[in-house]
Design a protein around this motif. Sequence first.
Motif, PDB file in Angstrom:
ATOM      1  N   GLN A  73      18.467 -49.341   2.737  1.00 49.01           N
ATOM      2  CA  GLN A  73      17.808 -48.438   3.671  1.00 49.01           C
ATOM      3  C   GLN A  73      18.372 -48.598   5.077  1.00 49.01           C
ATOM      4  O   GLN A  73      18.571 -47.603   5.781  1.00 49.01           O
ATOM      5  CB  GLN A  73      16.302 -48.697   3.663  1.00 49.01           C
ATOM      6  CG  GLN A  73      15.529 -47.659   4.431  1.00 49.01           C
ATOM      7  CD  GLN A  73      14.034 -47.852   4.297  1.00 49.01           C
ATOM      8  OE1 GLN A  73      13.567 -48.904   3.892  1.00 49.01           O
ATOM      9  NE2 GLN A  73      13.285 -46.844   4.655  1.00 49.01           N
ATOM     10  N   ALA A  74      18.647 -49.824   5.491  1.00 49.10           N
ATOM     11  CA  ALA A  74      19.216 -50.053   6.827  1.00 49.10           C
ATOM     12  C   ALA A  74      20.603 -49.422   6.935  1.00 49.10           C
ATOM     13  O   ALA A  74      20.923 -48.779   7.936  1.00 49.10           O
ATOM     14  CB  ALA A  74      19.291 -51.544   7.122  1.00 49.10           C
ATOM     15  N   ILE A  85      23.057 -36.996  13.763  1.00 48.55           N
ATOM     16  CA  ILE A  85      22.832 -36.737  15.182  1.00 48.55           C
ATOM     17  C   ILE A  85      24.049 -35.991  15.706  1.00 48.55           C
ATOM     18  O   ILE A  85      25.178 -36.350  15.399  1.00 48.55           O
ATOM     19  CB  ILE A  85      22.619 -38.067  15.944  1.00 48.55           C
ATOM     20  CG1 ILE A  85      21.319 -38.701  15.468  1.00 48.55           C
ATOM     21  CG2 ILE A  85      22.603 -37.848  17.439  1.00 48.55           C
ATOM     22  CD1 ILE A  85      21.052 -40.064  16.050  1.00 48.55           C
ATOM     23  N   PRO A  86      23.828 -34.935  16.463  1.00 50.92           N
ATOM     24  CA  PRO A  86      24.971 -34.146  16.960  1.00 50.92           C
ATOM     25  C   PRO A  86      26.009 -35.019  17.665  1.00 50.92           C
ATOM     26  O   PRO A  86      25.676 -36.024  18.286  1.00 50.92           O
ATOM     27  CB  PRO A  86      24.331 -33.163  17.939  1.00 50.92           C
ATOM     28  CG  PRO A  86      22.915 -33.072  17.502  1.00 50.92           C
ATOM     29  CD  PRO A  86      22.557 -34.410  16.909  1.00 50.92           C
ATOM     30  N   LEU A 120      13.550 -36.712   9.300  1.00 53.41           N
ATOM     31  CA  LEU A 120      12.144 -37.081   9.448  1.00 53.41           C
ATOM     32  C   LEU A 120      11.848 -38.430   8.791  1.00 53.41           C
ATOM     33  O   LEU A 120      11.154 -39.271   9.359  1.00 53.41           O
ATOM     34  CB  LEU A 120      11.237 -36.004   8.841  1.00 53.41           C
ATOM     35  CG  LEU A 120      11.194 -34.664   9.575  1.00 53.41           C
ATOM     36  CD1 LEU A 120      10.409 -33.645   8.770  1.00 53.41           C
ATOM     37  CD2 LEU A 120      10.600 -34.823  10.962  1.00 53.41           C
ATOM     38  N   LYS A 121      12.410 -38.631   7.611  1.00 53.66           N
ATOM     39  CA  LYS A 121      12.113 -39.850   6.854  1.00 53.66           C
ATOM     40  C   LYS A 121      12.840 -41.067   7.416  1.00 53.66           C
ATOM     41  O   LYS A 121      12.232 -42.106   7.632  1.00 53.66           O
ATOM     42  CB  LYS A 121      12.485 -39.648   5.377  1.00 53.66           C
ATOM     43  CG  LYS A 121      12.283 -40.863   4.503  1.00 53.66           C
ATOM     44  CD  LYS A 121      10.827 -41.181   4.336  1.00 53.66           C
ATOM     45  CE  LYS A 121      10.660 -42.373   3.399  1.00 53.66           C
ATOM     46  NZ  LYS A 121       9.436 -43.058   3.632  1.00 53.66           N
ATOM     47  N   TYR A 122      14.136 -40.960   7.642  1.00 52.12           N
ATOM     48  CA  TYR A 122      14.939 -42.137   7.950  1.00 52.12           C
ATOM     49  C   TYR A 122      15.235 -42.342   9.430  1.00 52.12           C
ATOM     50  O   TYR A 122      15.471 -43.466   9.851  1.00 52.12           O
ATOM     51  CB  TYR A 122      16.232 -42.123   7.146  1.00 52.12           C
ATOM     52  CG  TYR A 122      15.952 -42.202   5.676  1.00 52.12           C
ATOM     53  CD1 TYR A 122      15.550 -43.394   5.091  1.00 52.12           C
ATOM     54  CD2 TYR A 122      16.057 -41.090   4.875  1.00 52.12           C
ATOM     55  CE1 TYR A 122      15.265 -43.479   3.744  1.00 52.12           C
ATOM     56  CE2 TYR A 122      15.776 -41.157   3.521  1.00 52.12           C
ATOM     57  CZ  TYR A 122      15.376 -42.352   2.964  1.00 52.12           C
ATOM     58  OH  TYR A 122      15.084 -42.417   1.635  1.00 52.12           O
ATOM     59  N   LEU A 123      15.253 -41.297  10.201  1.00 53.48           N
ATOM     60  CA  LEU A 123      15.504 -41.472  11.634  1.00 53.48           C
ATOM     61  C   LEU A 123      14.202 -41.551  12.424  1.00 53.48           C
ATOM     62  O   LEU A 123      14.086 -42.319  13.363  1.00 53.48           O
ATOM     63  CB  LEU A 123      16.378 -40.349  12.174  1.00 53.48           C
ATOM     64  CG  LEU A 123      17.788 -40.254  11.588  1.00 53.48           C
ATOM     65  CD1 LEU A 123      18.562 -39.111  12.215  1.00 53.48           C
ATOM     66  CD2 LEU A 123      18.543 -41.554  11.756  1.00 53.48           C
TER      67      LEU A 123
END
Length: 163
Positions: A73-74, A85-86, A120-123
Motif C-alpha cells: 500500500q505504501a 498528481i498533475p 480518494l482511497k489512496y491519496l
Amino acid sequence: MKLDGYESLIKNISLELMHYLIGQGAHQEIAEDVIQDVFVKILKMDIILPPNEIRPYMYRLARNQYVDQYRRQARFKKLLQVYLIPAAKQPRSTINGPQNNRLAKVLRKLNDKDRQLLKLKYLNNQSVDQIASQTNKSPAAVKMRLYRIRKKLRKALGDESNE
C-alpha cells in the motif's frame, strides 16, 4: 480432532487476531483483509496443526501478511502520488524504471472515474464508506471497483501473485 471443531477454533482465533491488529493501529478494512487471507491459507493447508501450535502460527502469518500489505500500500500510494498528481505539482523524476513507466501508461488509460476512486482511497485516505457516500454508490460497489482497478494495474505490471 473433528474438522468442524478445527474450523471453529480457526474462526475464533481469527476474530481474536482482527481485534489484535486493530488494537495495534491497523484500519478495520485492512485487518479484515489480512484475517481473511490468513483464514483461507490455514484452511487450504494440507496439514492440520495441533491446537497449541495453530495460534502462534496464525499470529505470525497475520503479522507477515499485514507487513506485506502495508508495504504494498505504501509503494502503491507513492506511485499514485507521482502519476496521478498533475505534472505541474509533482516532479516526475522521483521514481523511474520500466515498470513505473508501464504503470504511468496504464494509469493514463484509466477513465476519470477510476482515477478519481484511486485518488480518494489512496491519496486522500478516505474510507470505502466515505467514497460510497460521495459517489452515490454502495460500499460493496466501491470495494469491487477498487478491486478491479488494482487487478488491472497488477496485470499490466505483470504481477499475478496477488489475485
